[in-house]
Design an enzyme around this catalytic site. Structure first.
Site, PDB file in Angstrom:
ATOM      1  N   HIS A  41       1.080  -0.959   0.220  1.00  0.00           N
ATOM      2  CA  HIS A  41      -0.170   0.006  -0.236  1.00  0.00           C
ATOM      3  C   HIS A  41       1.047   1.446   0.402  1.00  0.00           C
ATOM      4  O   HIS A  41       2.720   1.081   0.364  1.00  0.00           O
ATOM      5  CB  HIS A  41      -0.720   0.322   0.869  1.00  0.00           C
ATOM      6  CG  HIS A  41      -1.631  -0.593   1.036  1.00  0.00           C
ATOM      7  ND1 HIS A  41      -2.151  -1.911   2.026  1.00  0.00           N
ATOM      8  CD2 HIS A  41      -2.624  -1.581  -0.084  1.00  0.00           C
ATOM      9  CE1 HIS A  41      -2.879  -2.956   2.217  1.00  0.00           C
ATOM     10  NE2 HIS A  41      -3.160  -2.302   0.835  1.00  0.00           N
ATOM     11  N   ASP A  43       2.372   1.701   3.553  1.00  0.00           N
ATOM     12  CA  ASP A  43       3.343   0.844   4.355  1.00  0.00           C
ATOM     13  C   ASP A  43       4.566   1.112   3.532  1.00  0.00           C
ATOM     14  O   ASP A  43       5.813   1.009   4.080  1.00  0.00           O
ATOM     15  CB  ASP A  43       2.785  -0.328   3.112  1.00  0.00           C
ATOM     16  CG  ASP A  43       1.544  -1.554   3.250  1.00  0.00           C
ATOM     17  OD1 ASP A  43       1.159  -0.854   4.545  1.00  0.00           O
ATOM     18  OD2 ASP A  43       1.118  -2.069   2.770  1.00  0.00           O
TER      19      ASP A  43
END
Ligand code: XUL
Ligand code: MN
Length: 343
Positions: free
Chosen positions: A49, A52
């Protein structure tokens, strides 16, 4: 037969076990420590993501975001890992409560597009051209909340902006019929592929098929994969398993229905999936009731099950299979497959 498969997963697949009804039950593993586990578990690729990769990105300038992503790329290189894709996390911010690209509010739609452009910047810095869109909140809880035609056109317009922003980026839609929203605008592979054809560059819009999402739509994941392969649009997969029509379970691949898993492996292998660099992605979660010490086993186990099913598929007698098909000897064929899986 196809070559060797390479495997990937996202850091969210190692998690603390929180669910909508209870808090975390396992210790947090730091991102840097998760990265160290990839190779040990047999994985060479990381799915991200956007946050992330760059935590707290909403508080950073585009330049700071790119710099942080470039630093991460060095860490990945040093660890011998590749970034497979980046996915904008558009479901947590208060501006996406009622959808990002399909929100009725102009400012919220603008936020969703701006955030997606930053996710594309991150993908570029990490050396991948793949952007995955799980359209989490692009739907409704009551149908009357949005105009479904306008919503569809807004998703197309959003993707067109992505394609124009970066002429190399490939946009990969991950369909899901529900959860968190009650009704989703892109519930299946067929919807995603049809949508791609409305975009300015259909050749750069494909799909990420997740087994559990297909099952939640009442469809067979391997047939969904075959359908996408026929359009040359299967650019990644999220393999896992799912016990019927309930919440999205993300169970270990093959742990519920081994034959259904076998057919996914077989359709990928028979169609040379991976030939153009596609990864075998997992989207699996350890059970909440699992203790810390084995809370990463689901990843290695899913990979092991995939490889075992691959071995079985490749060991089948294809001449016998053709004979069964041409004679319509499906009872014999059925037993042959079951026996092969029981060995
Ligand atoms: C949600 C889901 C996501 C996507 C990535 O069901 O599968 O993790 O795969 O955003
Ligand atoms: Mn997924």
């Amino acid at each position: 037969m196809a070559g060797i498969f390479k495997f990937t997963f996202g850091p969210w697949n190692i998690h603390e076990g929180a669910d909508p009804f209870g808090p975390p039950v396992r210790k947090t593993i730091r991102f840097a420590d998760k990265l160290k586990l990839y190779k040990k578990l047999g994985f060479d690729g990381v799915q991200f993501h956007d946050d992330d990769a760059v935590p707290g990105m909403n508080d950073l300038t585009p330049r700071q975001i790119t710099k942080a992503a470039e630093d991460l790329k060095k860490v990945l290189d040093d660890s011998g890992l590749s970034a497979e894709f980046v996915a904008p996390r558009l479901w947590e911010d208060e501006r996406t409560i009622d959808g990002g690209y399909t929100s009725n509010d102009t400012d919220c739609r603008k936020y969703a597009i701006d955030r997606t452009k930053r996710a594309i910047d991150i993908a570029n810095s990490l050396g991948t051209d793949l952007l995955v869109l799980w359209l989490a909140r692009e739907g409704t809880y009551i149908r009357e909340a949005k105009d479904s035609r306008v919503a569809t056109e807004r998703i197309v317009a959003a993707i067109n902006q992505m394609l124009a922003y970066d002429t190399k980026i490939r946009v990969c839609i991950e369909p899901k019929p529900n959860e968190p929203m009650d009704h989703s605008y892109v519930p299946t592979t067929g919807h995603a592929i049809a949508l791609s054809l409305l975009c300015t560059d259909p050749n750069r819009v494909g799909v990420n098929i997740e087994s559990a999402h297909a099952i939640l739509a009442g469809l067979d994941p391997s047939d969904e994969m075959g359908y996408a392969l026929a359009f040359n649009k299967l650019w990644t997969v999220h393999l896992n398993d799912q016990n019927g029509l309930k919440f999205d379970q993300d169970k270990t691949f093959g742990s519920v229905d081994i034959r259904r898993a076998f057919n996914q492996v077989r359709v990928l292998d028979m169609n040379n999936y991976g030939k153009h660099g596609e990864w075998v992605g997992l989207d699996v979660k350890a059970m909440r009731s699992q203790k810390d010490d084995r809370a990463t086993s689901h990843l290695g186990n899913s990979r092991t099950i995939f490889l075992k099913l691959l071995e079985i598929s490749r060991s089948l007698d294809e001449t016998f299979i053709e004979k069964c098909r041409s004679n319509r000897d499906y009872e014999e064929f059925d037993m042959y497959i079951v026996q092969s899986l029981l060995k």
